[in-house]
Scaffold this motif. Structure first.
Motif, PDB file in Angstrom:
ATOM      1  N   GLY A  51       0.934  -1.119  -0.162  1.00  0.00           N
ATOM      2  CA  GLY A  51       0.206   0.068  -0.045  1.00  0.00           C
ATOM      3  C   GLY A  51       0.753   1.204  -0.017  1.00  0.00           C
ATOM      4  N   TYR A  52       2.269   1.031  -0.110  1.00  0.00           N
ATOM      5  CA  TYR A  52       3.037   2.395  -0.243  1.00  0.00           C
ATOM      6  C   TYR A  52       2.919   3.127  -1.360  1.00  0.00           C
ATOM      7  N   GLU A  53       2.980   4.378  -1.602  1.00  0.00           N
ATOM      8  CA  GLU A  53       2.974   4.970  -2.757  1.00  0.00           C
ATOM      9  C   GLU A  53       4.273   4.563  -3.586  1.00  0.00           C
ATOM     10  N   ALA A  54       4.215   4.402  -5.019  1.00  0.00           N
ATOM     11  CA  ALA A  54       5.431   4.353  -5.652  1.00  0.00           C
ATOM     12  C   ALA A  54       5.680   5.544  -6.475  1.00  0.00           C
ATOM     13  N   ILE A  55       6.706   6.332  -5.742  1.00  0.00           N
ATOM     14  CA  ILE A  55       6.895   7.696  -6.019  1.00  0.00           C
ATOM     15  C   ILE A  55       7.943   7.583  -7.263  1.00  0.00           C
ATOM     16  N   GLY A  56       7.677   8.108  -8.270  1.00  0.00           N
ATOM     17  CA  GLY A  56       8.443   8.199  -9.551  1.00  0.00           C
ATOM     18  C   GLY A  56       8.024   7.077 -10.540  1.00  0.00           C
ATOM     19  N   ALA A  57       7.160   6.500 -10.272  1.00  0.00           N
ATOM     20  CA  ALA A  57       6.971   5.393 -11.372  1.00  0.00           C
ATOM     21  C   ALA A  57       6.292   5.810 -12.607  1.00  0.00           C
ATOM     22  N   SER A  58       6.941   5.011 -13.620  1.00  0.00           N
ATOM     23  CA  SER A  58       6.695   5.328 -15.142  1.00  0.00           C
ATOM     24  C   SER A  58       5.309   5.031 -15.721  1.00  0.00           C
ATOM     25  N   VAL A  59       4.769   5.778 -16.275  1.00  0.00           N
ATOM     26  CA  VAL A  59       3.382   5.226 -16.970  1.00  0.00           C
ATOM     27  C   VAL A  59       3.510   5.607 -18.544  1.00  0.00           C
ATOM     28  N   VAL A  60       3.710   4.825 -19.379  1.00  0.00           N
ATOM     29  CA  VAL A  60       3.807   4.994 -20.805  1.00  0.00           C
ATOM     30  C   VAL A  60       2.825   4.459 -21.466  1.00  0.00           C
ATOM     31  N   VAL A  61       2.125   5.135 -22.519  1.00  0.00           N
ATOM     32  CA  VAL A  61       1.282   4.644 -23.507  1.00  0.00           C
ATOM     33  C   VAL A  61       2.061   3.779 -24.512  1.00  0.00           C
ATOM     34  N   LYS A  62       1.733   2.469 -24.469  1.00  0.00           N
ATOM     35  CA  LYS A  62       2.543   1.291 -25.271  1.00  0.00           C
ATOM     36  C   LYS A  62       2.438   1.841 -26.627  1.00  0.00           C
ATOM     37  N   GLY A  63       3.525   1.833 -27.427  1.00  0.00           N
ATOM     38  CA  GLY A  63       3.744   2.043 -28.856  1.00  0.00           C
ATOM     39  C   GLY A  63       3.714   3.421 -29.046  1.00  0.00           C
ATOM     40  N   THR A  64       4.037   4.246 -28.269  1.00  0.00           N
ATOM     41  CA  THR A  64       4.211   5.812 -28.435  1.00  0.00           C
ATOM     42  C   THR A  64       5.350   6.194 -27.736  1.00  0.00           C
ATOM     43  N   LYS A  65       5.566   7.635 -27.745  1.00  0.00           N
ATOM     44  CA  LYS A  65       6.576   8.283 -26.713  1.00  0.00           C
ATOM     45  C   LYS A  65       5.942   9.144 -25.622  1.00  0.00           C
ATOM     46  N   LEU A  66       4.418   8.821 -25.606  1.00  0.00           N
ATOM     47  CA  LEU A  66       3.939   9.471 -24.478  1.00  0.00           C
ATOM     48  C   LEU A  66       4.071   8.956 -23.031  1.00  0.00           C
ATOM     49  N   GLY A  67       4.504   9.586 -22.210  1.00  0.00           N
ATOM     50  CA  GLY A  67       4.596   8.986 -20.983  1.00  0.00           C
ATOM     51  C   GLY A  67       4.698   9.991 -19.827  1.00  0.00           C
ATOM     52  N   THR A  68       4.578   9.660 -18.385  1.00  0.00           N
ATOM     53  CA  THR A  68       4.565  10.503 -17.328  1.00  0.00           C
ATOM     54  C   THR A  68       5.311   9.807 -16.242  1.00  0.00           C
ATOM     55  N   VAL A  69       5.437  10.232 -14.928  1.00  0.00           N
ATOM     56  CA  VAL A  69       5.869   9.661 -13.699  1.00  0.00           C
ATOM     57  C   VAL A  69       4.628   9.878 -12.611  1.00  0.00           C
ATOM     58  N   SER A  70       4.658   9.219 -11.771  1.00  0.00           N
ATOM     59  CA  SER A  70       3.600   9.355 -10.550  1.00  0.00           C
ATOM     60  C   SER A  70       4.548  10.285  -9.595  1.00  0.00           C
ATOM     61  N   ASN A  71       3.671  11.181  -8.976  1.00  0.00           N
ATOM     62  CA  ASN A  71       4.086  12.158  -8.046  1.00  0.00           C
ATOM     63  C   ASN A  71       4.450  11.525  -6.445  1.00  0.00           C
ATOM     64  N   VAL A  72       4.665  12.422  -5.693  1.00  0.00           N
ATOM     65  CA  VAL A  72       5.073  11.961  -4.531  1.00  0.00           C
ATOM     66  C   VAL A  72       4.127  11.236  -3.519  1.00  0.00           C
ATOM     67  N   GLU A  73       2.773  11.262  -4.113  1.00  0.00           N
ATOM     68  CA  GLU A  73       1.775  10.507  -3.441  1.00  0.00           C
ATOM     69  C   GLU A  73       1.149   9.336  -4.451  1.00  0.00           C
ATOM     70  N   GLY A  74       2.087   9.153  -5.171  1.00  0.00           N
ATOM     71  CA  GLY A  74       1.829   7.969  -6.153  1.00  0.00           C
ATOM     72  C   GLY A  74       0.965   8.158  -7.096  1.00  0.00           C
ATOM     73  N   ASN A  75       0.205   9.367  -7.475  1.00  0.00           N
ATOM     74  CA  ASN A  75      -0.656   9.682  -8.421  1.00  0.00           C
ATOM     75  C   ASN A  75      -0.045  10.137  -9.715  1.00  0.00           C
ATOM     76  N   TYR A  76      -0.898   9.955 -10.811  1.00  0.00           N
ATOM     77  CA  TYR A  76      -0.393  10.247 -11.885  1.00  0.00           C
ATOM     78  C   TYR A  76      -1.396  10.782 -12.731  1.00  0.00           C
ATOM     79  N   SER A  77      -1.263  11.413 -13.898  1.00  0.00           N
ATOM     80  CA  SER A  77      -2.302  11.770 -14.987  1.00  0.00           C
ATOM     81  C   SER A  77      -1.580  11.748 -16.255  1.00  0.00           C
ATOM     82  N   ILE A  78      -2.403  11.397 -17.381  1.00  0.00           N
ATOM     83  CA  ILE A  78      -1.698  11.171 -18.758  1.00  0.00           C
ATOM     84  C   ILE A  78      -2.913  11.204 -19.608  1.00  0.00           C
ATOM     85  N   LYS A  79      -2.693  12.051 -20.625  1.00  0.00           N
ATOM     86  CA  LYS A  79      -3.632  12.087 -21.807  1.00  0.00           C
ATOM     87  C   LYS A  79      -3.338  11.080 -22.991  1.00  0.00           C
ATOM     88  N   VAL A  80      -4.333  10.335 -22.980  1.00  0.00           N
ATOM     89  CA  VAL A  80      -4.251   8.980 -23.954  1.00  0.00           C
ATOM     90  C   VAL A  80      -4.904   9.150 -25.295  1.00  0.00           C
TER      91      VAL A  80
END
Length: 154
Positions: A51-80
């Motif tokens: 249940g601990y936040e994953a700080i700096g985890a990467s989120v990538v749209v597969k097959g593209t160069k679009l991506g982001t990382v999670s913040n200090v609270e483990g939250n992320y936001s990405i436009k697909v």
């Protein structure tokens, strides 16, 4: 601009023609705005199995160069770009990567599991670490029992 041009050209045209062109213009605007709105914003939280936040985890749209990382609270936001067919790849150091289909979901929370890897015999060298089989020079091993026999000066 299309509406202004249509208004300028149809200033003296009969009312029926003006209505037809207005309806056609409105239809075109609605169709183009529908195509432009395929982009979907996906938000969520990334945590580990405890249940601990994953700080700096990467989120990538597969097959593209679009991506982001999670913040200090483990939250992320990405436009697909394509919310129905897109696949998000979640990865973090020491954790197994996960691929999740978006399927027009706006919120995707992820729980990453630890990656278990078998370690081979590793040798510490002055400038890094290497596998024992990759070393070309001489190597000596010291057992912990032998280290206990060495007198401590301080």
């Amino acid at each position: 601009m299309i509406v202004i041009l249509a208004h300028y050209q149809l200033k003296n045209q009969p009312m029926k023609k003006m209505k037809k062109i207005f309806l056609l213009t409105t239809f075109m605007v609605l169709v183009f705005s529908t195509f432009a709105q395929k982009e979907l914003e996906v938000i969520g939280k990334i945590v580990d199995t405890e249940g601990y936040e994953a700080i700096g985890a990467s989120v990538v749209v597969k097959g593209t160069k679009l991506g982001t990382v999670s913040n200090v609270e483990g939250n992320y936001s990405i436009k697909v770009p394509d919310g129905k067919n897109a696949v998000l790849v979640f990865s973090y150091v020491g954790m197994e990567s996960q691929e999740i289909s978006v399927n027009n979901q706006h919120i995707i929370n992820v729980k990453l599991t630890p990656k278990s890897t078998m370690l081979e015999e590793v040798v510490a060298v002055g400038y890094g670490t290497m596998r024992r089989r990759d070393i070309t020079g001489s190597v000596s091993s010291v057992d912990t029992k032998e280290l206990e026999k060495v007198p401590v000066s301080s």
